[in-house]
Design a protein around this motif. Structure first.
Motif, PDB file in Angstrom:
ATOM      1  N   GLY A  38       0.669  -0.831   0.010  1.00 46.49           N
ATOM      2  CA  GLY A  38       0.026   0.224  -0.068  1.00 46.49           C
ATOM      3  C   GLY A  38       0.603   1.426  -0.262  1.00 46.49           C
ATOM      4  O   GLY A  38       0.083   2.532  -0.038  1.00 46.49           O
ATOM      5  N   LYS A 269      -3.774  -6.503 -19.916  1.00 44.04           N
ATOM      6  CA  LYS A 269      -4.906  -6.558 -18.994  1.00 44.04           C
ATOM      7  C   LYS A 269      -4.699  -8.410 -18.479  1.00 44.04           C
ATOM      8  O   LYS A 269      -4.044  -7.774 -16.925  1.00 44.04           O
ATOM      9  N   HIS A 273      -2.046  -8.724 -15.221  1.00 40.09           N
ATOM     10  CA  HIS A 273      -3.083  -9.276 -13.910  1.00 40.09           C
ATOM     11  C   HIS A 273      -2.229 -10.298 -13.522  1.00 40.09           C
ATOM     12  O   HIS A 273      -1.940 -10.897 -12.148  1.00 40.09           O
ATOM     13  N   TRP A 277      -0.713 -10.569  -9.991  1.00 34.41           N
ATOM     14  CA  TRP A 277      -0.567 -11.664  -9.053  1.00 34.41           C
ATOM     15  C   TRP A 277       0.434 -12.654  -8.558  1.00 34.41           C
ATOM     16  O   TRP A 277       0.459 -13.312  -7.681  1.00 34.41           O
ATOM     17  N   LEU A 292      -1.388  -0.926 -14.842  1.00 33.79           N
ATOM     18  CA  LEU A 292      -2.029  -1.111 -13.949  1.00 33.79           C
ATOM     19  C   LEU A 292      -2.940  -0.649 -13.840  1.00 33.79           C
ATOM     20  O   LEU A 292      -4.255  -0.810 -13.064  1.00 33.79           O
ATOM     21  N   GLY A 294      -6.906  -1.250 -14.271  1.00 33.90           N
ATOM     22  CA  GLY A 294      -8.080  -1.544 -13.860  1.00 33.90           C
ATOM     23  C   GLY A 294      -7.564  -3.330 -13.689  1.00 33.90           C
ATOM     24  O   GLY A 294      -8.163  -4.393 -13.536  1.00 33.90           O
ATOM     25  N   ILE A 295      -6.375  -2.977 -12.994  1.00 36.80           N
ATOM     26  CA  ILE A 295      -5.575  -4.140 -12.344  1.00 36.80           C
ATOM     27  C   ILE A 295      -5.712  -4.575 -10.687  1.00 36.80           C
ATOM     28  O   ILE A 295      -5.519  -2.803 -10.232  1.00 36.80           O
ATOM     29  N   ASN A 296      -6.573  -5.038 -10.217  1.00 38.09           N
ATOM     30  CA  ASN A 296      -6.560  -5.580  -8.535  1.00 38.09           C
ATOM     31  C   ASN A 296      -5.318  -6.030  -7.882  1.00 38.09           C
ATOM     32  O   ASN A 296      -4.919  -6.984  -8.669  1.00 38.09           O
ATOM     33  N   LEU A 297      -4.250  -5.419  -7.597  1.00 41.06           N
ATOM     34  CA  LEU A 297      -3.383  -5.844  -7.008  1.00 41.06           C
ATOM     35  C   LEU A 297      -2.991  -6.872  -5.470  1.00 41.06           C
ATOM     36  O   LEU A 297      -4.614  -6.772  -4.869  1.00 41.06           O
ATOM     37  N   PRO A 298      -2.774  -8.248  -5.513  1.00 40.75           N
ATOM     38  CA  PRO A 298      -2.301  -8.606  -4.016  1.00 40.75           C
ATOM     39  C   PRO A 298      -2.041  -8.399  -3.312  1.00 40.75           C
ATOM     40  O   PRO A 298      -0.950  -7.205  -3.666  1.00 40.75           O
TER      41      PRO A 298
END
Length: 347
Positions: A38, A269, A273, A277, A292, A294-298
């Protein structure tokens, strides 16, 4: 104290992601670092990215280090850099067999040299040794203490040692670094064979750009495989590795011809992703890019191995029963370090 002018200075700072890849995602000297904890993304120098002290240094019995492994990896990187330049700058594809072998060996090295492999080996060794301690009980503790001290030990000393050894959260077992490096070399050989047998598809993007993971080689799970099975180099539906901010190699099923994989925004994309991950603590991209979106980060991944049974499950303070003794049990590697209360190891 004098120095030996004929002795080459040791390389202390080792990149776990090779400089070759970092340069391909940099603006010359800088690359954007994105922490998974974060923290704010920020550009850093290539020389500071994925650096660990003496990560690939062999050690002799006196603790002296040498750069044999690091030098071999550097030589391989130089060879791979020339091949990747052919692919990206000269548009050579499919590759001649000699160049394909160089790149295959280099990708195999990326799958074996990663910190996650070392962490997984340590976690397995730690768990196996603790299970052996738990199942052996105090009689085994006494036997080992007497073998080391060459004489009888008191019940009080056995009780104290048992209490310390069964405080399983209080210490962590690590394999010697040389064991990791030898395992890495073996893993590279196996990985190379699996990768060379596959069909290689080059995917080049025009406007879209890619992420670079701190663990660059990503595996795609075969959706037809049983839910309980894992995924590895042998059974992965595809092996994916970026070789440039706008190019990746996708190794598909064995037996096909090398070719071109059609590029699209959707594929870019999907690859980003997968690369994101596959990261453990951080990922990277070119400072001018925005891969980044639209990419949710782990989250940060702090464990590599999962165990269905823990050492506590095997606790037998008075030692194993005769029935238990008849069960074949493989203990940890014989050269695993003895359990100790290491600074910074308490969880």
């Amino acid at each position: 104290m004098g120095t030996n002018p004929g002795k080459q200075k040791l390389k202390r700072h080792h990149h776990t992601v090779p400089r070759l890849l970092l340069r391909r995602f940099a603006d010359g000297k800088r690359i954007m670092r994105v922490p998974l904890d974060g923290s704010e993304p920020k550009p850093i120098g290539i020389g500071d990215a994925t650096v660990r002290s003496h990560f690939y240094s062999m050690q002799d019995e006196t603790g002296q280090r040498d750069d044999s492994i690091e030098n071999l990896l550097a030589d391989l990187e130089d060879q791979a850099a020339r091949v990747i330049a052919k692919v990206i700058d000269e548009h050579v594809w499919p590759l001649p067999i000699d160049d394909r072998a160089v790149l295959g060996e280099w990708v195999a090295a990326q799958s074996a040299r990663i910190p996650a492999a070392r962490k997984a080996n340590n976690e397995i060794a730690d768990q196996l040794l603790k299970m052996e301690i738990a199942a052996g009980g105090k009689p085994e503790v006494r036997r080992r203490m007497e073998a080391q001290g060459k004489g009888p030990v008191s019940d009080e000393d056995v009780e104290a040692t048992w209490a310390e050894l069964t405080d399983f959260s209080g210490y962590f077992v690590e394999l010697p670094v040389n064991d990791h490096l030898l395992t890495m070399a073996d893993a590279m050989v196996v990985a190379y064979e699996w990768m060379m047998a596959r069909s290689w598809q080059l995917c080049r993007f025009g406007r879209r750009t890619l992420l670079l993971s701190d663990h660059p080689v990503a595996l795609l799970r075969d959706e037809t495989a049983p839910a309980w099975s894992g995924v590895g180099l042998a059974n992965a539906a595809a092996i994916m590795v970026p070789i440039d901010r706008q190019a990746a190699i996708i190794m598909t099923a064995p037996g096909g011809q090398d070719g071109i994989f059609p590029a699209s925004a959707k594929l870019a994309k999907e690859l980003n992703h997968r690369f994101a991950w596959n990261s453990r603590i951080e990922l990277f991209h070119h400072p001018d890019d925005n891969p980044l979106a639209g990419i949710n980060l782990p989250p940060v991944r702090d464990r590599e191995a999962e165990f269905s049974q823990t050492a506590e499950r095997f606790l037998m303070p008075e030692g194993p029963s005769e029935a238990f003794k008849s069960i074949s049990f493989e203990g940890p590697p014989p050269n695993a370090k003895a359990p100790r209360r290491a600074r910074g190891s308490r969880r």
